[in-house]
Write an enzyme that holds these catalytic residues in place. Sequence first.
Site, PDB file in Angstrom:
ATOM      1  CG  HIS A 148      -1.196   1.542   1.929  1.00  0.00           C
ATOM      2  ND1 HIS A 148      -2.918   1.706   0.112  1.00  0.00           N
ATOM      3  CD2 HIS A 148      -1.444   2.714   2.250  1.00  0.00           C
ATOM      4  CE1 HIS A 148      -2.716   3.321   1.190  1.00  0.00           C
ATOM      5  NE2 HIS A 148      -2.631   3.300   2.327  1.00  0.00           N
TER       6      HIS A 148
ATOM      7  CB  CYS B  12      -1.524  -4.584 -17.297  1.00  0.00           C
ATOM      8  SG  CYS B  12      -1.811  -6.347 -16.876  1.00  0.00           S
TER       9      CYS B  12
HETATM   10  C1  PEP Z   1      -1.543  -8.722 -11.903  1.00  0.00           C
HETATM   11  O1  PEP Z   1      -0.844  -9.529 -11.085  1.00  0.00           O
HETATM   12  O2  PEP Z   1       0.310  -7.821 -12.101  1.00  0.00           O
HETATM   13  C2  PEP Z   1      -2.117  -7.889 -12.310  1.00  0.00           C
HETATM   14  C3  PEP Z   1      -2.076  -6.663 -13.144  1.00  0.00           C
HETATM   15  O3  PEP Z   1      -3.642  -7.876 -11.719  1.00  0.00           O
HETATM   16  P1  PEP Z   1      -3.880  -7.494  -9.835  1.00  0.00           P
HETATM   17  O4  PEP Z   1      -2.607  -6.905  -9.881  1.00  0.00           O
HETATM   18  O5  PEP Z   1      -4.952  -6.812 -10.251  1.00  0.00           O
HETATM   19  O6  PEP Z   1      -4.371  -9.005  -9.520  1.00  0.00           O
END
Ligand code: PEP
Length: 540
Positions: free
Chosen positions: A183, A467
């Site tokens: 966080h 992402c």
């Molecule tokens: C990830 O796992 O890198 C992702 C983009 O999904 P989240 O962070 O929402 O699990």
Amino acid sequence: MATELRGIGIGREAAVGEVYRWQRAEGVTEHRKASGSAGHEKDALTAALAAGVTEVRAQAGQSDADTAAILEALVMIFEDDELVSMASPHLDEGWDAATALYRALDDLSEMMGDDEDFQSRVDDLRGIARTIGARLRGLTVSHEMPSGQDWVVVADDLTPLDTSQFGDSVVGVVTEYGGPTSHTAIICRSRGIPAVVGAKGALELTDGSKLLVDPVGDRVLVDADMDQATRPIEFVPHHDEPLVTVRANIGSLADAKAAAETAARGVGLFRTEVMYLEHSDRPGRKEQAAQFEEVFRAAPAGKIIVRTIDAGSDKPVPFMPNGEEENPALGVRGFRLGLAHPDFQHDQLGAIADAINATGRDVGVMAPMVSTVDEARQFAQMARDVGLSSVGIMIETPAIVPMIPALKGVVDFVSVGTNDLSQYLFAADRMHPAMGALVDPWQPGLLRTLAQVTAGAEEAGVDVGVCGESAADPVFSVVLAGLGVGSVSVAAGAVESVRDALRTVTMEQARAIAVEALGGSSASETKKNATEAVSRAVSA
Ligand code: PEP
Ligand code: MG
């Protein structure tokens, strides 16, 4: 005491300030028996909860949009009568109001299993509970930092309530625990506060000493000046367009609006689960379609990639009950949950299709946490059945990586979630305070896996993007481009610096930089190799 602490740097600018130790008042957290009756303690708890809610709301009102959204979601739990009901058995056992509240949160934590996202929410709730507990016991935990002075907040780790109290005099943050997706890291990144997290030895720093927070150097120096800070690479963009498409990550309408203020070309990850956390009943297709429509209209121009709900039996999505699980991180989560609730999955996909029809936006859908080609096929079928034409999956489990070539003709694109891919690759909980070094995206094990992903995607003829949080580091984004990734998606605040990096180097340079990075055998070596190669490319 050491004069240098090593950790994980967040941000590109360094800062100098005086240590302000973020202390918790003594006696706030200890479990105590009540001196009065259970009824009296219950009244005290109800009153303290109401006062706490008012206080947090006031704090949210003065905070940035990210923090306000987090605080608003947390405060709703303290308003819910269910929390007092959960505290009641502990009051009946003779515990005081504060202890009963802490114990109710322990019960909640246990119910949620060990899913990292929800455990981190429980940690945030505990932060607020400590303030309420302090009020009940007449203790103060206020943090009145004298103004007119630059402070570096030093703590074990920080909750949203803590960070929301930061005024302009906080110029840096150093925490003993936490990793790149904690966080503290997320808030400091979004507020532009330089931080070093997971800095062992931070708790031994003393009030009043002068600190240099040097995020680019992944270190904190005691008694040092700005001229000792590691300088970030300065990108002087030569091209109008970045080497690969830069999109934005969003989780709400507010995020979509913030992303539209940047130069992001569309959305690479819309985390839809955030939309459902507040629903106690399953929202219908129409209700969901209206929400999607609002977000689609606000999102930056370009393609929008929507991820279907990424929750699990361990996550409290109230309308999707699942049985108890021994190991929820490895249980019914992500797309597995979609399969367990096909009606909901169908409604969600249908709502996305309706919102596309209403807005005319170019939208792709992808499923989270897919580990077999069969699952990818099932998801693609479900999506195409409601008329969706651009379908993909996230690459978050090691098992799907060698199977990417077999996705030819099954999906149109893949998007790598490096946060979870690291977690499952290294068997290291991404929110565990002591696992920060293993889930560091510069780990060569992750880099080589990413090279396998792009090679597989090329063989399958599918688009590949990244992402996860890793792409928000400009140097890392250059390595990703060099590895053959076609797009990256980052938080709105990181769009500009990532675009600058990708508008500075050429594809030939990026490929050479990726090769240099891959030559490292440790996270520090891959990072050093890449950083030096990027510096050479930039000054060539
Ligand atoms: C990830 O796992 O890198 C992702 C983009 O999904 P989240 O962070 O929402 O699990
Ligand atoms: Mg993920």
